[in-house]
Design an enzyme around this catalytic site. Structure first.
Site, short mmCIF file in Angstrom:
data_model
loop_
_atom_site.label_atom_id
_atom_site.label_comp_id
_atom_site.label_asym_id
_atom_site.label_seq_id
_atom_site.Cartn_x
_atom_site.Cartn_y
_atom_site.Cartn_z
NE ARG A 49 23.53 43.70 52.29
CZ ARG A 49 23.63 43.38 53.56
NH1 ARG A 49 22.65 42.73 54.16
NH2 ARG A 49 24.70 43.70 54.23
CE LYS A 61 31.51 45.21 71.80
NZ LYS A 61 31.06 43.84 71.54
N GLY A 72 28.34 49.22 57.65
CA GLY A 72 27.00 49.80 57.52
C GLY A 72 26.90 51.26 57.94
N GLY A 75 31.91 43.47 57.35
CA GLY A 75 32.72 42.43 57.99
C GLY A 75 33.72 41.84 57.02
#
Ligand code: AMP
Length: 395
Positions: A37, A199, A351, A374
């Site tokens: 990053r 999920k 990720g 996200g």
């Protein structure tokens, strides 16, 4: 797209606030374990320095919950950034206040100052007005290069932009927006989306949106078992979200006649989640009761590969199995290699899928690797991201 890019703004002699994503992983000794990053933000920082701007960097790190906590200090990041840039980087004692203001006043063109963790103030996540104004008062120009935080309306990503005339995107942010919009607005067909991970509930919004856009939706990973149970298969002790079964069935029904929604047809099942446990390749009809399915099987890999290799646009988020354990990693790695081999414009986000393409050594063959899992999901979902919308005004 109505967004100014940093190289289109007047920067010479200006105090330039740059929201970066320096939320890097640290070990117990506060050593940075992955500086991707920081490296990703270097082009924007170097450009502003070269253009004679005074670079004021701001980021969050971890979850200090609105309190000053030395565990979450950006000190190790200032040190690493200084090494990477090959010049001094001062660390401010805070991100607002008189001392910081004084430090900024003394800055010369091309110098770099890193503000201390934004989340030492609870006002940051609350997007509080006075705090937003305090941050805005530190600068003349605002640049956002933190795509990974763009889905949050915080003071540093949204609030403060209301009080600054010139707002722009950094190079990294612009690349993210352009790549993701390419898949969103006018994707080349066939468009194949691959969704995996644990999920269903995390990805319902994306599945709904993708149903109107993609030609093929491949579902693997833990989330596939809720769909398979909805179709009436016995899934043993595989991961399931009981409260999502009804919705999964409606998604399957809704896809009929519109898109190809393909679920796994075989699996690597194991007696328990353990590398030593007995395991077998089983079809949907033969999942042993009490066993867990931890990867897609070879027949499924073959079916998925056919779709991937004929695609022109690919979006992938989420692993196909428990790829952290070698015996259950083959499905995910096969998908990673196929996405890389295909002629499609490919986007990989999240990720775990990013880790998989890195571990498979094929990252350089991916069209775009998103730094924000996200944020990329929310964009693909069709949501407007506050951190991006805040940049849509004239500079
Ligand atoms: P997510 O954060 O939702 O993308 O989920 C990623 C996690 O899902 C990884 O840690 C995987 O180990 C896990 N996962 C993938 N497939 C399975 C599976 N079949 N059973 C249990 N966990 C899984």
């Amino acid at each position: 797209m109505g967004i100014l890019r940093v190289d289109q703004a007047e920067l010479k002699g200006k105090r330039v606030f740059v929201r970066v994503d320096f939320n890097v992983p640290l070990d117990e000794k506060k050593e940075i374990t992955d500086d991707t990053r920081i490296i990703s933000s270097l082009p924007t920082i170097r450009f502003i320095c070269g253009a004679g701007g005074k670079v004021i960097l701001a980021s969050h790190l971890g979850r200090p919950k609105g309190k000053r906590d030395p565990k979450f200090s950006l000190a190790p990041i200032a040190e690493r950034l200084s090494k990477l840039l090959g010049k001094g980087v001062s660390l401010a004692p805070d991100c607002v206040g008189e001392e910081v203001r004084g430090q900024i006043e003394r800055m010369k063109e091309g110098e770099v100052l890193l503000l201390e963790n934004l989340r030492f103030h609870q006002e940051e996540e609350k997007n509080e007005e006075t705090f937003s104004k305090d941050l805005a008062s530190l600068c003349d120009v605002y640049v956002n290069d933190a795509f990974g935080a763009a889905h949050r309306a915080h003071a540093s990503t949204e609030g403060m932009t209301r009080y600054i005339q010139t707002v722009a995107s950094g190079f990294l942010m612009m690349r993210e927006i352009e790549s993701l919009e390419k898949a969103l607005v006018n994707p080349q067909k066939p468009y194949v989306a691959i969704l995996g991970g644990a999920k269903v509930s995390d990805k319902i919004g994306v599945i709904r949106n993708l149903q109107n856009k993609v030609d093929t939706l491949l579902i693997g990973g833990g989330m596939a078992y809720t769909f398979l149970k909805a179709k009436g298969f016995s899934i043993g002790k595989s991961l399931v979200e009981e409260d999502q079964i009804g919705l999964s069935l409606r998604l399957i029904e809704g896809a009929k006649g519109k898109i190809k929604l393909i679920l796994p047809s075989d699996h690597i099942a194991a007696e328990r989640m353990d590398v030593q446990a007995r395991r077998e390749i089983v079809t949907n009809e033969k999942i042993p009761s009490g066993w867990v399915c931890l990867d897609i099987g070879p027949e499924t890999v073959k079916i998925f590969l056919e779709e991937i290799l004929s695609a022109r646009t690919i979006f992938w988020n989420g692993p196909m199995g428990v790829f952290e354990m070698e015996p259950f990693s083959q499905g995910t790695f096969a998908i990673a290699r196929a996405v890389a081999d295909s002629q499609a414009f490919s986007i990989v986000g999240g990720g775990d899928s990013v880790a998989a393409v890195n571990q498979a050594g094929v990252a350089d063959k991916i069209g775009h690797i998103s730094t924000g899992g996200g944020a990329s999901l929310e964009l693909i979902e069709g949501k407007k991201l506050p951190g991006i919308e805040a940049l849509r005004k004239d500079g």
